[in-house]
Design an enzyme around this catalytic site. Structure first.
Site, PDB file in Angstrom:
ATOM      1  CG  HIS A 110      -0.885   4.355   2.473  1.00 30.39           C
ATOM      2  ND1 HIS A 110      -1.194   4.724   3.478  1.00 30.39           N
ATOM      3  CD2 HIS A 110      -1.853   3.900   2.469  1.00 30.39           C
ATOM      4  CE1 HIS A 110      -1.720   4.116   4.326  1.00 30.39           C
ATOM      5  NE2 HIS A 110      -2.856   3.089   3.454  1.00 30.39           N
ATOM      6  CG  ASP A 112      -6.396   2.056   0.892  1.00 31.42           C
ATOM      7  OD1 ASP A 112      -6.067   2.467   1.583  1.00 31.42           O
ATOM      8  OD2 ASP A 112      -8.111   2.429   1.063  1.00 31.42           O
ATOM      9  CG  HIS A 264      -5.420   6.474   5.010  1.00 30.19           C
ATOM     10  ND1 HIS A 264      -6.417   6.089   3.345  1.00 30.19           N
ATOM     11  CD2 HIS A 264      -5.616   5.115   5.387  1.00 30.19           C
ATOM     12  CE1 HIS A 264      -5.965   4.947   2.782  1.00 30.19           C
ATOM     13  NE2 HIS A 264      -5.359   4.350   3.970  1.00 30.19           N
ATOM     14  NE  ARG A 279      -8.628  -1.166   2.764  1.00 24.35           N
ATOM     15  CZ  ARG A 279      -7.358  -0.854   2.434  1.00 24.35           C
ATOM     16  NH1 ARG A 279      -6.604  -0.458   3.055  1.00 24.35           N
ATOM     17  NH2 ARG A 279      -7.396  -1.345   1.458  1.00 24.35           N
TER      18      ARG A 279
END
Length: 320
Positions: A110, A112, A264, A279
């Protein structure tokens, strides 16, 4: 842009960029992200991000606030509507997984948050605790993935648009009346987003495949069976090893990836060991393509009378 961070400034001449993947991935050495970045250093990092799409900084023993300050140099930090975060710092996502809290939802290719009208520019992930084995993250250059398509397929998919939805997060809502009401509120807040199947990178100008199996649900205006077949073919491009970089995490490693250019996949092979990362995500722009979009009507008319009858709905309409 002001590149203000605590501590001393560092000259760009100290930086070295070492390529670690054929299609994407580079390690940057000679910079402490806890310190001020002068304009030349910031420009060097920014250029490396665009060129290599994934950049790695090792041995960065920095605070959460320093990580956020570094991210803000590139733009406004955003809040994920579903991911685990600190109530006092909603723009910080904390992935703290172990036997009691298994990893979920990231072991699929995907980009993000493509369900947003303006998906993130990039994501910065920092490792605090890593397992003795496993827990790597795969990255795939979707610019290389587009380049790897045949000329005919490149021409076919360029100009098409795809629909993106927060489909994996729908399972977070129960089936009772209150949950259905809450789901509808999120649907109003994040309606399906339509993005080019092939976007143009706003800095490099490269063509990038911008569909992914986590959030992309259909090609706009295309018959369902055809849409599914085309998407499956395009999804497969991320799985080709020659387009990938595999990152092995170590404590105090920070990775910054260009969400406009790569996908990723977080490997969930470390359960039940503990893995903790923090993150932040940087606000992006609405994806665009310098190839004019093909209207849904044009896509349908390529199918003839059957498609025309589908668009007219045969007189069917919602009733109160």
């Amino acid at each position: 842009m002001s590149q203000t961070m605590p501590a001393e400034s560092q000259p760009a001449s100290d930086i070295t960029v070492r390529k670690v993947g054929a299609a994407c991935g580079a390690e940057i050495e000679g910079v402490e992200l806890s310190g001020d970045l002068d304009d030349a250093t910031f420009s060097a990092i920014e250029a490396a991000l665009v060129e290599h799409q994934v950049i790695v900084f090792r041995d960065q023993d920095i605070s959460t606030e320093a990580q956020k300050a570094f991210g803000r140099l590139f733009g406004e930090l955003t809040v994920h509507p579903f991911a685990p975060s600190d109530s006092e710092a909603p723009d910080l996502i904390v992935f703290d997984n172990d036997a009691d809290n298994p990893p979920w939802g990231t072991d699929v290719w995907h980009s993000d948050e493509t369900f947003r009208e303006a998906p993130p520019l990039g994501t910065i992930l920092r490792a605090l605790i890593v397992p003795d084995y496993g827990g790597d993250t795969l990255f795939a250059s979707m610019a290389a993935a587009f380049d790897g398509l045949s000329d005919h397929m490149q021409q076919f998919v360029s100009g098409l648009e795809a629909v993106h939805d927060f489909k994996p997060f729908r399972q977070l809502f129960d089936d009772d009346a209150e949950s259905r009401t809450r789901l509808r509120q999120f649907e109003d807040r994040y309606p399906p987003a339509v993005h080019p199947v092939v976007r143009t990178h706003p800095v490099s100008g490269r063509k990038v495949l911008f569909v992914n199996p986590q959030f992309t649900i259909a090609i706009k205006g295309m018959d369902e069976a055809e849409s599914r077949a085309v998407l499956e073919l395009l999804f497969h491009q991320a799985e080709i090893p020659e387009y990938q970089y595999r990152h092995h995490w170590e404590p105090n490693t920070l990775v910054f990836w260009d969400n406009r250019a790569v996908q990723h996949y977080a490997i969930h092979d470390y359960y039940p060991e503990r893995r903790k990362l923090e993150r932040i995500t940087i606000k992006g722009d609405r994806p665009y393509s310098d190839i004019p979009a093909i209207s849904a009507d044009v896509v349908r008319t390529r199918k003839g009378a059957r498609a025309i009858s589908q668009s007219a709905h045969g007189g069917h309409a919602p009733k109160d």
